[in-house]
Design a protein around this motif. Structure first.
Motif, PDB file in Angstrom:
ATOM      1  N   SER A 286      36.150  36.975  64.566  1.00  0.00           N
ATOM      2  CA  SER A 286      37.156  38.019  64.801  1.00  0.00           C
ATOM      3  C   SER A 286      36.520  39.397  64.732  1.00  0.00           C
ATOM      4  CB  SER A 286      38.282  37.899  63.773  1.00  0.00           C
ATOM      5  OG  SER A 286      38.922  36.649  63.900  1.00  0.00           O
TER       6      SER A 286
ATOM      7  N   GLU B 133      34.476  39.948  67.897  1.00  0.00           N
ATOM      8  CA  GLU B 133      35.332  40.239  69.037  1.00  0.00           C
ATOM      9  C   GLU B 133      35.887  41.656  68.954  1.00  0.00           C
ATOM     10  OE1 GLU B 133      38.269  37.262  69.022  1.00  0.00           O
ATOM     11  OE2 GLU B 133      36.975  35.676  69.824  1.00  0.00           O
ATOM     12  N   MET B 134      36.242  42.078  67.721  1.00  0.00           N
ATOM     13  CA  MET B 134      36.779  43.422  67.562  1.00  0.00           C
ATOM     14  C   MET B 134      35.727  44.482  67.912  1.00  0.00           C
ATOM     15  SD  MET B 134      38.597  45.020  64.180  1.00  0.00           S
ATOM     16  CE  MET B 134      39.783  43.683  64.222  1.00  0.00           C
ATOM     17  N   ASN B 135      34.468  44.252  67.495  1.00  0.00           N
ATOM     18  CA  ASN B 135      33.407  45.202  67.826  1.00  0.00           C
ATOM     19  C   ASN B 135      33.150  45.247  69.321  1.00  0.00           C
ATOM     20  OD1 ASN B 135      33.009  45.905  65.141  1.00  0.00           O
ATOM     21  ND2 ASN B 135      31.533  44.237  64.788  1.00  0.00           N
ATOM     22  N   ALA B 136      33.198  44.066  69.955  1.00  0.00           N
ATOM     23  CA  ALA B 136      33.001  44.030  71.409  1.00  0.00           C
ATOM     24  C   ALA B 136      34.118  44.771  72.118  1.00  0.00           C
ATOM     25  CB  ALA B 136      32.920  42.581  71.880  1.00  0.00           C
ATOM     26  N   THR B 137      35.331  44.630  71.614  1.00  0.00           N
ATOM     27  CA  THR B 137      36.460  45.330  72.224  1.00  0.00           C
ATOM     28  C   THR B 137      36.308  46.833  72.095  1.00  0.00           C
ATOM     29  OG1 THR B 137      37.872  43.441  71.701  1.00  0.00           O
ATOM     30  CG2 THR B 137      38.962  45.525  72.216  1.00  0.00           C
ATOM     31  N   ARG B 138      35.779  47.278  70.951  1.00  0.00           N
ATOM     32  CA  ARG B 138      35.600  48.712  70.757  1.00  0.00           C
ATOM     33  C   ARG B 138      34.488  49.284  71.650  1.00  0.00           C
ATOM     34  NH1 ARG B 138      35.775  48.737  64.099  1.00  0.00           N
ATOM     35  NH2 ARG B 138      38.042  48.384  63.901  1.00  0.00           N
ATOM     36  N   ARG B 139      33.491  48.449  72.021  1.00  0.00           N
ATOM     37  CA  ARG B 139      32.402  48.944  72.864  1.00  0.00           C
ATOM     38  C   ARG B 139      32.775  49.045  74.335  1.00  0.00           C
ATOM     39  NH1 ARG B 139      29.095  45.584  69.438  1.00  0.00           N
ATOM     40  NH2 ARG B 139      29.259  43.887  70.966  1.00  0.00           N
ATOM     41  N   VAL B 140      33.789  48.332  74.759  1.00  0.00           N
ATOM     42  CA  VAL B 140      34.137  48.294  76.182  1.00  0.00           C
ATOM     43  C   VAL B 140      34.433  49.677  76.747  1.00  0.00           C
ATOM     44  CG1 VAL B 140      35.866  47.482  77.826  1.00  0.00           C
ATOM     45  CG2 VAL B 140      34.861  45.892  76.187  1.00  0.00           C
ATOM     46  N   PRO B 141      35.263  50.542  76.089  1.00  0.00           N
ATOM     47  CA  PRO B 141      35.518  51.867  76.671  1.00  0.00           C
ATOM     48  C   PRO B 141      34.255  52.706  76.862  1.00  0.00           C
ATOM     49  CG  PRO B 141      37.116  51.381  74.957  1.00  0.00           C
ATOM     50  CD  PRO B 141      36.072  50.316  74.879  1.00  0.00           C
TER      51      PRO B 141
ATOM     52  N   TRP C  43      32.537  51.509  79.956  1.00  0.00           N
ATOM     53  CA  TRP C  43      33.228  52.032  81.136  1.00  0.00           C
ATOM     54  C   TRP C  43      32.907  53.514  81.333  1.00  0.00           C
ATOM     55  CZ3 TRP C  43      35.315  49.744  85.110  1.00  0.00           C
ATOM     56  CH2 TRP C  43      35.795  48.438  84.990  1.00  0.00           C
TER      57      TRP C  43
ATOM     58  N   TRP D 185      40.359  56.447  78.449  1.00  0.00           N
ATOM     59  CA  TRP D 185      39.824  55.784  77.262  1.00  0.00           C
ATOM     60  C   TRP D 185      39.794  56.661  76.012  1.00  0.00           C
ATOM     61  CZ3 TRP D 185      37.142  54.840  82.050  1.00  0.00           C
ATOM     62  CH2 TRP D 185      37.354  53.565  82.568  1.00  0.00           C
TER      63      TRP D 185
END
Length: 521
Positions: free
Chosen positions: A10, A13-21, A24, A63
């Motif tokens: 978890s 996944e949370m760290n990966a979600t934070r890196r997405v913006p 982009w 973002w």
């Protein structure tokens, strides 16, 4: 072990979600760089700067702040590397470009931050609007709720949708004790002691408060305009959501709406109960009046027949005379009870109009003693009336009835031969009249109850009566604007006292003029 791995996945996944913006943001800057590099000979450097600033604005809108800051720095770097001579190098020939880079970076950061701030404000305004709409919908549903169970269901749905939490409603009774919790949906453990403590202290307890903050449930007292109505128990899935000031204010507003709804339901129940009692009282008075009218004629006939039997020839024997007298006494006693019922019904319905005249209290007391003379003959009677008693604006017939009922009550519940005292005293605002006896006194705790209709000093007693005498006394005294009460004397016996308001008697000349006018008519 499984839970530890789950937690690690978890977090990843949370760290990966934070890196997405941020990825982009870098991609947008790369896209603008790729579009402007082939057009270097067509576009001026000023226009290229504008395109990079536009990219920063787009990233901030989509973002937020962090990616916008990254886009600002990447845009300056890309502009320096790909567009400023010498190209494809961070070396700068013309020192003026350093000012261009600084201004570009400053403008990009400011524009990006302002754009991201406006986005955040717009999102917060949307959230507030959604919350206000949810509160409005909740208040509209609460306005139509008629039961505490309905209020609990509405509150649970609101808390579940806005806070992702479960809720229960604990309503207080008349003794300020919380009843069993009303839970709509999944149940959860509730600490009854902590909930009662929050209610008694009038302060929130449990999760996120100073009182047992480790508790998983938050207990909010429901404070209505008149009094505390209960406690709202909330179990959040994530306790930190309730620690945010705005979320807590929203939850407090929800609790206030629930408290007001509970108070409204309470007073609706009170109004319905009062209406039913008033209607029942009206029907009972009508029934008593009808029955009393129907019974008076046969009772009068029975008393007349008993008197006639005593006049027959030959005269009745001794045993027959006793039977005749017993029949007559029973008929007269029953007639007195019927008259009490009829008088009570008339007093309760407001049909009795007071014939007020300025009267001396001594004459009213004397008239009552004369009316009760036959039954008072065997009793020592003490009358203490001061000589300075003022005139009273009263209905003499009704006040005489009050005195007769109090004397009759003293005769019923005191030993034969015991004395009865009548006294009066004058105060600044009222005149108080007392009837005292030497009997057993009043039952403890029933000093006020005995003035209710059909209430007696002893529930089971051989003493005749239906418990209307004192009720009639109170109705008459209150109609005069006075008060009546009963108490047990310290030296044994009962004391019944009633007060009548003092007024300002008219001048003697006015009385004479009124008498002359009455004679002229």
């Amino acid at each position: 072990m499984r839970s530890t791995l789950g937690a690690g996945v978890s977090d990843g996944e949370m760290n990966a979600t934070r890196r997405v913006p941020y990825l982009w943001s870098a991609g947008v800057c790369a896209l603008v760089t790729g579009l402007t590099t082939p057009l270097h000979d067509v576009l001026t450097l000023t226009n290229i700067v504008m395109l990079f600033l536009l990219a920063v604005v787009a990233v901030a809108l989509r973002w937020g702040r962090g990616p916008a800051v990254l886009a600002a720095f990447l845009s300056v770097a890309a502009f320096d590397f790909f567009d400023v001579p010498p190209r494809f190098s961070f070396a700068v020939i013309d020192v003026q470009y350093l000012l261009t880079f600084a201004v570009m970076l400053f403008v990009a950061l400011v524009v990006g931050q302002l754009t991201a701030g406006l986005k955040v404000q717009a999102r917060m305004a949307t959230l507030r609007e959604d919350r206000m709409r949810a509160l409005y919908e909740m208040s509209r549903e609460l306005s139509g709720a008629l039961l505490a169970e309905q209020i609990a269901d509405i509150a649970s749905r609101f808390v579940a949708s806005e806070f992702r939490a479960r809720a229960a409603l604990l309503v207080a009774d008349e003794n300020k004790r919380l009843r069993a919790p009303l839970i709509s949906g999944d149940s959860f453990p509730i600490d009854a002691g902590l909930a009662q403590s929050a209610y008694d202290r009038g302060e929130a307890a449990g999760c996120g408060t100073d009182t047992l903050p480790a508790s998983p449930v938050l207990y909010l007292p429901l404070r209505a305009p008149m009094r505390l109505r209960g406690v709202l128990a909330v179990e959040p899935r994530r306790a930190e959501r309730l620690l945010l000031p705005e979320q807590r204010r929203l939850l407090d507003t929800c609790a206030s709406l629930v408290a007001i709804a509970l108070e409204r339901v309470h007073y609706v129940d009170v109004a319905q109960t009062t209406t039913v009692q008033m209607e029942s009282e009206r029907l009972r008075n009508s029934l008593l009046s009808a029955i009393s009218h129907d019974l008076r004629t046969p009772l009068a006939s029975l008393a007349a027949l008993a008197d006639s039997m005593g006049l027959t020839q030959p005269p009745p024997s001794g045993a027959q005379t006793q039977i005749v007298e017993a029949m007559r006494d029973a008929a007269m006693r029953m007639s007195s009870l019927v008259n009490n019922l009829l008088d009570m019904a008339r007093l309760q319905s407001g049909q009795v109009q007071l014939n007020r005249q300025w009267q001396p209290l001594e004459e009213v007391v004397g008239s009552a003693l004369k009316a009760m003379g036959s039954v008072l003959a065997a009793r020592p009677l003490q009358v203490a009336l001061p000589g300075d008693l003022p005139l009273l604006h009263i209905d003499a017939v009704l006040i005489e009835r009050v005195l007769c009922n109090l004397l009759e009550n003293a005769l019923k519940y005191t030993p034969p031969g015991s004395p009865i005292e009548i006294s009066a005293s004058s105060g600044t605002d009222a005149v108080q009249v007392s009837v005292e006896d030497r009997g057993p006194g009043l039952p403890t705790g029933r000093e006020e109850v005995i003035f209710e209709k059909f209430e007696r000093g002893k529930k089971e007693s051989a003493t005749s009566g239906v418990g209307l005498g004192l009720a009639i006394c109170r109705a008459i005294v209150e109609a005069h604007g006075g008060t009546i009460r009963g108490e047990t004397r310290a030296e044994s016996g009962a004391r019944f006292s009633f007060s009548l308001p003092r007024g300002v008697p008219p001048a003697l000349d006015d009385i004479d003029a009124a008498a002359l006018a009455e004679e002229a008519r």
